[in-house]
Design a protein around this motif. Structure first.
Motif, PDB file in Angstrom:
ATOM      1  N   LEU A 128      23.437  -4.704   3.544  1.00  0.00           N
ATOM      2  CA  LEU A 128      23.537  -6.642   3.832  1.00  0.00           C
ATOM      3  C   LEU A 128      24.025  -7.567   3.446  1.00  0.00           C
ATOM      4  CD1 LEU A 128      19.784  -6.468   4.734  1.00  0.00           C
ATOM      5  CD2 LEU A 128      21.425  -5.436   6.059  1.00  0.00           C
ATOM      6  N   GLY A 129      24.613  -7.507   2.248  1.00  0.00           N
ATOM      7  CA  GLY A 129      24.874  -9.067   1.371  1.00  0.00           C
ATOM      8  C   GLY A 129      24.088  -9.779   1.393  1.00  0.00           C
ATOM      9  N   SER A 130      24.287 -10.328  -0.096  1.00  0.00           N
ATOM     10  CA  SER A 130      23.266 -11.322  -0.825  1.00  0.00           C
ATOM     11  C   SER A 130      22.514 -12.554  -0.208  1.00  0.00           C
ATOM     12  CB  SER A 130      23.905 -11.954  -1.911  1.00  0.00           C
ATOM     13  OG  SER A 130      23.208 -12.863  -2.793  1.00  0.00           O
ATOM     14  N   TYR A 131      22.940 -13.051   0.486  1.00  0.00           N
ATOM     15  CA  TYR A 131      22.953 -13.709   1.185  1.00  0.00           C
ATOM     16  C   TYR A 131      21.363 -13.626   2.321  1.00  0.00           C
ATOM     17  CZ  TYR A 131      22.376 -17.821   4.830  1.00  0.00           C
ATOM     18  OH  TYR A 131      21.423 -19.042   6.056  1.00  0.00           O
ATOM     19  N   LEU A 132      22.354 -12.615   3.163  1.00  0.00           N
ATOM     20  CA  LEU A 132      21.239 -11.668   4.530  1.00  0.00           C
ATOM     21  C   LEU A 132      19.791 -11.292   3.972  1.00  0.00           C
ATOM     22  CD1 LEU A 132      20.100 -11.302   7.567  1.00  0.00           C
ATOM     23  CD2 LEU A 132      21.993  -9.504   7.433  1.00  0.00           C
ATOM     24  N   THR A 133      19.739 -10.305   2.411  1.00  0.00           N
ATOM     25  CA  THR A 133      18.246 -10.478   2.396  1.00  0.00           C
ATOM     26  C   THR A 133      18.162 -11.438   1.537  1.00  0.00           C
ATOM     27  OG1 THR A 133      20.577  -8.222   0.856  1.00  0.00           O
ATOM     28  CG2 THR A 133      18.156  -8.502  -0.417  1.00  0.00           C
ATOM     29  N   HIS A 134      18.701 -12.105   0.652  1.00  0.00           N
ATOM     30  CA  HIS A 134      17.953 -13.072  -0.250  1.00  0.00           C
ATOM     31  C   HIS A 134      16.548 -14.820   0.944  1.00  0.00           C
ATOM     32  CE1 HIS A 134      19.772 -13.513  -4.038  1.00  0.00           C
ATOM     33  NE2 HIS A 134      19.079 -12.461  -3.854  1.00  0.00           N
ATOM     34  N   GLU A 135      17.642 -14.282   2.505  1.00  0.00           N
ATOM     35  CA  GLU A 135      17.035 -14.948   3.334  1.00  0.00           C
ATOM     36  C   GLU A 135      16.155 -14.443   4.240  1.00  0.00           C
ATOM     37  OE1 GLU A 135      17.542 -18.144   4.946  1.00  0.00           O
ATOM     38  OE2 GLU A 135      18.423 -17.983   2.631  1.00  0.00           O
ATOM     39  N   ILE A 136      16.062 -12.907   4.209  1.00  0.00           N
ATOM     40  CA  ILE A 136      14.696 -11.961   4.848  1.00  0.00           C
ATOM     41  C   ILE A 136      13.945 -12.360   3.467  1.00  0.00           C
ATOM     42  CG2 ILE A 136      14.532  -9.878   4.860  1.00  0.00           C
ATOM     43  CD1 ILE A 136      17.250  -9.356   6.321  1.00  0.00           C
ATOM     44  N   LEU A 137      13.706 -11.666   1.976  1.00  0.00           N
ATOM     45  CA  LEU A 137      13.077 -11.853   1.224  1.00  0.00           C
ATOM     46  C   LEU A 137      12.823 -13.352   0.995  1.00  0.00           C
ATOM     47  CD1 LEU A 137      14.996  -9.943  -1.623  1.00  0.00           C
ATOM     48  CD2 LEU A 137      12.241  -9.561  -0.456  1.00  0.00           C
ATOM     49  N   SER A 147       0.930  -1.383   0.177  1.00  0.00           N
ATOM     50  CA  SER A 147       0.082   0.079   0.037  1.00  0.00           C
ATOM     51  C   SER A 147       0.586   1.290   0.189  1.00  0.00           C
ATOM     52  CB  SER A 147      -0.929  -0.213   1.162  1.00  0.00           C
ATOM     53  OG  SER A 147      -1.755  -0.989   1.428  1.00  0.00           O
ATOM     54  N   VAL A 148       2.460   0.635   0.249  1.00  0.00           N
ATOM     55  CA  VAL A 148       2.837   2.089   0.400  1.00  0.00           C
ATOM     56  C   VAL A 148       3.748   2.777  -1.181  1.00  0.00           C
ATOM     57  CG1 VAL A 148       4.933   3.593   1.558  1.00  0.00           C
ATOM     58  CG2 VAL A 148       3.706   1.860   2.627  1.00  0.00           C
ATOM     59  N   GLY A 149       2.897   3.479  -2.386  1.00  0.00           N
ATOM     60  CA  GLY A 149       3.541   3.189  -2.910  1.00  0.00           C
ATOM     61  C   GLY A 149       5.311   3.917  -3.135  1.00  0.00           C
ATOM     62  N   TRP A 150       5.733   4.499  -2.228  1.00  0.00           N
ATOM     63  CA  TRP A 150       6.811   4.895  -2.060  1.00  0.00           C
ATOM     64  C   TRP A 150       7.532   3.519  -2.216  1.00  0.00           C
ATOM     65  CZ3 TRP A 150      11.533   4.376   0.757  1.00  0.00           C
ATOM     66  CH2 TRP A 150      12.422   4.696   0.090  1.00  0.00           C
ATOM     67  N   ILE A 151       7.596   2.456  -1.626  1.00  0.00           N
ATOM     68  CA  ILE A 151       8.028   1.654  -1.651  1.00  0.00           C
ATOM     69  C   ILE A 151       8.380   0.823  -2.671  1.00  0.00           C
ATOM     70  CG2 ILE A 151       8.125  -0.601  -0.428  1.00  0.00           C
ATOM     71  CD1 ILE A 151       7.798   0.544   2.143  1.00  0.00           C
ATOM     72  N   VAL A 152       7.075   0.648  -3.595  1.00  0.00           N
ATOM     73  CA  VAL A 152       6.706   0.411  -5.180  1.00  0.00           C
ATOM     74  C   VAL A 152       7.584   0.404  -5.846  1.00  0.00           C
ATOM     75  CG1 VAL A 152       4.771  -0.646  -6.301  1.00  0.00           C
ATOM     76  CG2 VAL A 152       4.070  -0.661  -3.747  1.00  0.00           C
ATOM     77  N   ARG A 153       7.583   1.651  -5.950  1.00  0.00           N
ATOM     78  CA  ARG A 153       7.789   2.507  -6.658  1.00  0.00           C
ATOM     79  C   ARG A 153       9.312   2.449  -6.652  1.00  0.00           C
ATOM     80  NH1 ARG A 153       4.042   6.296  -5.797  1.00  0.00           N
ATOM     81  NH2 ARG A 153       5.858   7.286  -4.388  1.00  0.00           N
ATOM     82  N   ASN A 154      10.357   2.282  -5.604  1.00  0.00           N
ATOM     83  CA  ASN A 154      11.662   2.164  -5.476  1.00  0.00           C
ATOM     84  C   ASN A 154      12.256   0.470  -5.121  1.00  0.00           C
ATOM     85  OD1 ASN A 154      12.691   5.381  -6.187  1.00  0.00           O
ATOM     86  ND2 ASN A 154      10.746   5.493  -4.617  1.00  0.00           N
ATOM     87  N   CYS A 155      11.857  -0.147  -5.343  1.00  0.00           N
ATOM     88  CA  CYS A 155      11.746  -1.428  -4.712  1.00  0.00           C
ATOM     89  C   CYS A 155      12.687  -2.046  -4.963  1.00  0.00           C
ATOM     90  CB  CYS A 155      10.369  -2.603  -4.591  1.00  0.00           C
ATOM     91  SG  CYS A 155      10.321  -2.985  -6.762  1.00  0.00           S
ATOM     92  N   ASP A 156      13.157  -2.079  -6.840  1.00  0.00           N
ATOM     93  CA  ASP A 156      14.804  -2.350  -7.740  1.00  0.00           C
ATOM     94  C   ASP A 156      15.533  -1.500  -6.281  1.00  0.00           C
ATOM     95  OD1 ASP A 156      13.220  -4.063  -8.763  1.00  0.00           O
ATOM     96  OD2 ASP A 156      13.093  -2.429 -10.522  1.00  0.00           O
ATOM     97  N   GLY A 157      15.592  -0.357  -6.459  1.00  0.00           N
ATOM     98  CA  GLY A 157      16.952   0.320  -5.884  1.00  0.00           C
ATOM     99  C   GLY A 157      16.587   0.220  -4.524  1.00  0.00           C
ATOM    100  N   ASN A 178      18.285  -3.160  -5.070  1.00  0.00           N
ATOM    101  CA  ASN A 178      20.004  -3.677  -4.973  1.00  0.00           C
ATOM    102  C   ASN A 178      20.958  -2.588  -3.166  1.00  0.00           C
ATOM    103  OD1 ASN A 178      19.464  -4.568  -7.056  1.00  0.00           O
ATOM    104  ND2 ASN A 178      19.257  -2.288  -7.649  1.00  0.00           N
ATOM    105  N   MET A 179      19.848  -1.605  -2.626  1.00  0.00           N
ATOM    106  CA  MET A 179      20.889  -1.063  -2.108  1.00  0.00           C
ATOM    107  C   MET A 179      21.033  -2.002  -0.282  1.00  0.00           C
ATOM    108  SD  MET A 179      19.285   1.761   0.776  1.00  0.00           S
ATOM    109  CE  MET A 179      19.228   3.123  -0.944  1.00  0.00           C
TER     110      MET A 179
END
Length: 395
Positions: free
Chosen positions: A127-136, A108-118, A121-122
């Motif tokens: 956090l690194g690839s492993y931790l980011t992917h585990e959270i997702l 529901s948060v437009g700003w997050i949806v519009r910038n989810c790719d960025g 990547n941030m």
């Protein structure tokens, strides 16, 4: 809220955000992995289905539908009432319900949806690839998806089956740009006669469509292994250029308009060109004399014998009248060029006819569908063809 179905407008308003955020969670899966989202069908179908993906990707999920449970499993036979939220979400734990609510709020948060790719990547950088992917993986991925392969999907499907819920398998994988195209033989002879379309078609897109066809075939094999009583879902806009489907739809609409015109007296005929396609009356027949009179008015033919020959070709049951069903069975997209070439005036029918390049792309689409459904027939798997948006739905 207990015993209350979530408002459709609230969910529908966030479907676009869900679809985009789902793309981020797809970073976790390989391009050819089986990725399945679990969404209830029935009365909640419109609320929980994601928007269709671009034609260059096969971005799908596994939808659940009410089915008859086994005698020793789950609720009694007779189907599930998804209007009762207690029943609809009976298979979900409190944590899963909370996670679903949290994801809905995030969408529901437009700003997050519009910038989810960025943001993704941030997170990789910080956090690194492993931790980011585990959270997702424990968030978006596990909410939308059943697993990364057939082996991972089976436990989820079995769990749902105990609650009387079956599965419709959508394959979430992205075709590679460098996949080689598969040559499709022509089913019929293409003809020249209609004007060339102003649209340009990208043949690299055909490679993607061929690769998507293979992905859909993998989904059919996965259904046989993971959920024999389930469905595989395919989307035609993933098997061809959506611009082609727009052209096909325009042509089909004009074919319908032509049927209306040749059935009416020119002096009293109403203009239906602005009527919605689905609102056009088709529950009538055309007799021989009316057909011949109007056909001679619209097309350059030598004499009555040519009009009579066309009528006899369409009147397959020799009843002396033509129904809309007979009309559509005999006036096909693949043969419309021959008819359009003889138009007395270059009107909408003439302009809507497919050119040779478009006909070849159309034959490619037909070949892909034949291969997909041929495999489904061979393996005994049911296939559901998803609807498209209204502009290309006729095709």
């Amino acid at each position: 809220q207990p015993n209350r179905v979530p408002p459709r407008r609230a969910v529908a308003a966030n479907m676009a955000g869900s679809s985009k955020l789902l793309r981020v969670s797809q970073q976790l899966v390989s391009r050819r992995s089986a990725c399945a989202g679990l969404r209830h069908q029935g009365r909640l179908a419109a609320s929980f289905f994601a928007l269709p993906p671009p034609s260059t990707q096969a971005l799908f999920g596994v939808r659940s539908f009410s089915s008859q449970p086994k005698a020793d499993e789950g609720p009694p036979a007779g189907g599930l009432d998804f209007t009762d939220s207690k029943i609809a979400f009976d298979s979900k734990s409190t944590f899963e319900l909370f996670r679903g609510w949290l994801i809905l709020q995030t969408c529901s948060v437009g700003w997050i949806v519009r910038n989810c790719d960025g943001l993704y990547n941030m997170s990789i950088k910080i956090l690194g690839s492993y931790l980011t992917h585990e959270i997702l993986r424990h968030g978006l991925f596990n909410h939308f998806c059943a697993g990364e392969n057939v082996k991972g999907i089976i436990p989820r499907m079995e769990h749902l089956r105990t609650f009387g819920v079956g599965g419709i398998l959508d394959y979430a994988a992205e075709a590679k740009d460098d996949d080689e195209p598969i040559k499709a033989p022509k089913a019929e002879e293409a003809t020249v006669g209609a004007p060339l379309s102003a649209r340009n078609y990208d043949y690299s897109g055909e490679k993607i469509c061929d690769a998507n066809a293979l992905i859909f075939m993998d989904a059919i094999r996965a259904v046989k292994d993971a959920s024999p009583d389930g469905f595989a879902a395919i989307k035609l806009s993933g098997l061809c250029d959506p611009q082609l489907m727009e052209r096909m739809s325009s042509c089909l609409i004009q074919i319908t308009h032509l049927f209306w015109k040749i059935s009416q007296d020119p002096a009293t005929r109403k203009d239906i060109s602005k009527s919605p396609y689905y609102a056009i009356d088709r529950a009538f027949t055309v007799d021989r004399d009316t057909f011949k009179s109007n056909w001679l008015n619209f097309f350059n033919v030598e004499d009555d014998a040519d009009a009579q020959k066309m009528f006899d070709k369409i009147d397959t049951d020799k009843a002396g009248v033509i129904s809309y069903l007979q009309w559509t069975e005999n006036i096909r997209l693949s043969g419309i060029n021959d008819i359009a070439a003889n138009c007395k005036h270059q009107g909408p029918m003439y302009m809507a006819a497919l050119n040779d390049e478009e006909l070849q792309l159309y034959f490619n689409l037909i070949d892909r569908v034949h291969r997909i459904l041929g495999l489904a027939h061979e393996l005994g798997v049911r296939v559901m063809v998803d609807a498209e948006w209204i502009d290309i739905q006729p095709a």
